[in-house]
Scaffold this active site. Structure first.
Site, short mmCIF file in Angstrom:
data_model
loop_
_atom_site.label_atom_id
_atom_site.label_comp_id
_atom_site.label_asym_id
_atom_site.label_seq_id
_atom_site.Cartn_x
_atom_site.Cartn_y
_atom_site.Cartn_z
N PRO A 2 0.84 -1.21 0.00
CA PRO A 2 0.00 0.00 0.00
C PRO A 2 0.87 1.25 0.00
O PRO A 2 1.87 1.31 0.71
CB PRO A 2 -0.79 -0.11 1.30
CG PRO A 2 -0.69 -1.54 1.73
CD PRO A 2 0.59 -2.06 1.16
N GLU A 3 0.48 2.22 -0.81
CA GLU A 3 1.23 3.46 -0.90
C GLU A 3 0.46 4.55 -0.14
O GLU A 3 -0.50 4.24 0.56
CB GLU A 3 1.45 3.82 -2.38
CG GLU A 3 2.17 2.69 -3.12
CD GLU A 3 2.42 2.96 -4.60
OE1 GLU A 3 2.56 4.13 -4.98
OE2 GLU A 3 2.47 1.99 -5.38
#
Ligand SMILES: [Zn+2]
Length: 273
Positions: A2-3
């Protein structure tokens, strides 16, 4: 992994745990811990109030008095709150479970346990925080700062954009998208990018990260929001995951390579010169 937009979504979704106290905590596996033992973490969490829940880089940060629990969700990691006892399926991958003062259960779930948990005191937090670059959605990430970092490096611009020392929160998905939007070849050495293109990359990075937050992030496989939903930004991607498909701007077949940083880079050789 996840960014920024995905972790920001999770953190916003879970604000309702702020102000509760952790009654007790359990941990099923120690392999996600960094720099802390199981008894130290569990004893430390017990009886502490969750003062704030914020995001730094790609990590969720729970502030509990003078301590911080930093959750770095891996590719298969998510944070969820349950109001009912866990079903066997939910329990299977619930690595950290914290029972809150209102009876709810805060869970860090991680199927492959690629994520990590840090338990930091003030000094540890200062060290962690200072090793990271500026937040891209804060005024501190200026064109001058970014162009300065590019000018000093002969690494590919995509690598620099994803390097958390230079700017945080941008990983493979959003680096591919920002460079496409800015019409910059991802393999171009940083020092050859120049101030105008640097300004374009920064501007599009900010625009795309903000749009992705509005869409609650990008879900390919495992990522879920803090309410267990899928994100929607995958519907708005121009290049990531689209190798071999036509460019949405000029119709050219999109190219793919793993040569830049061993990650999948997808680009349009006509639009990104
Ligand atoms: Zn194109």
């Amino acid at each position: 992994m996840p960014e920024l937009p995905e972790v920001e979504t999770i953190v916003r979704d879970l604000q309702h745990v702020v102000g509760t106290t952790i009654r007790s905590a359990e941990l099923t596996h120690v392999d996600i811990l960094r720099g802390v033992t199981r008894p130290k973490l569990l004893e430390g969490l017990k009886g502490r109030r969750i003062d704030t829940l914020t995001r730094r880089a790609k990590h969720a940060v729970f502030t509990l008095g003078d301590r911080r629990l930093v959750v770095q969700p891996g590719m298969t990691g998510s944070l969820l709150v349950h109001t009912k006892p866990l079903t066997p399926e939910e329990a299977k991958y619930a690595v950290l479970r914290a029972t809150l003062s209102d009876g709810r259960l805060l869970v860090y779930r991680d199927v492959r346990r690629i994520g990590t948990l840090l338990w930091l005191d003030a000094k540890g937090w200062a060290r962690y925080d200072s090793a990271l670059g500026p937040e891209p959605l804060e005024p501190e990430w200026t064109v001058e700062h970014f162009a300065g970092r590019l000018a000093k490096s002969s690494a590919a611009v995509k690598k620099i954009l994803m390097d958390q020392k230079h700017v945080v929160g941008i990983g493979n998905i959003y680096a591919n998208e920002a460079l496409f939007a800015a019409k910059v070849d991802p393999s171009k050495p940083g020092k050859k990018v120049g101030i105008e293109a640097a300004a374009r990359i920064r501007e599009h990075s900010i625009r795309i990260l903000e749009a992705a937050i509005r869409s609650q992030g990008t879900t390919f496989r495992d990522y879920r929001t803090g309410t267990g939903e899928r994100g929607n930004f995958q519907l708005e991607l121009f290049v990531y995951g689209r190798e071999g498909e036509p460019c949405r701007v000029c119709g050219t077949r999109l190219s793919g390579t793993h040569d830049i940083d061993a990650r999948a880079t997808v680009f349009c050789h006509r639009c990104q010169t």
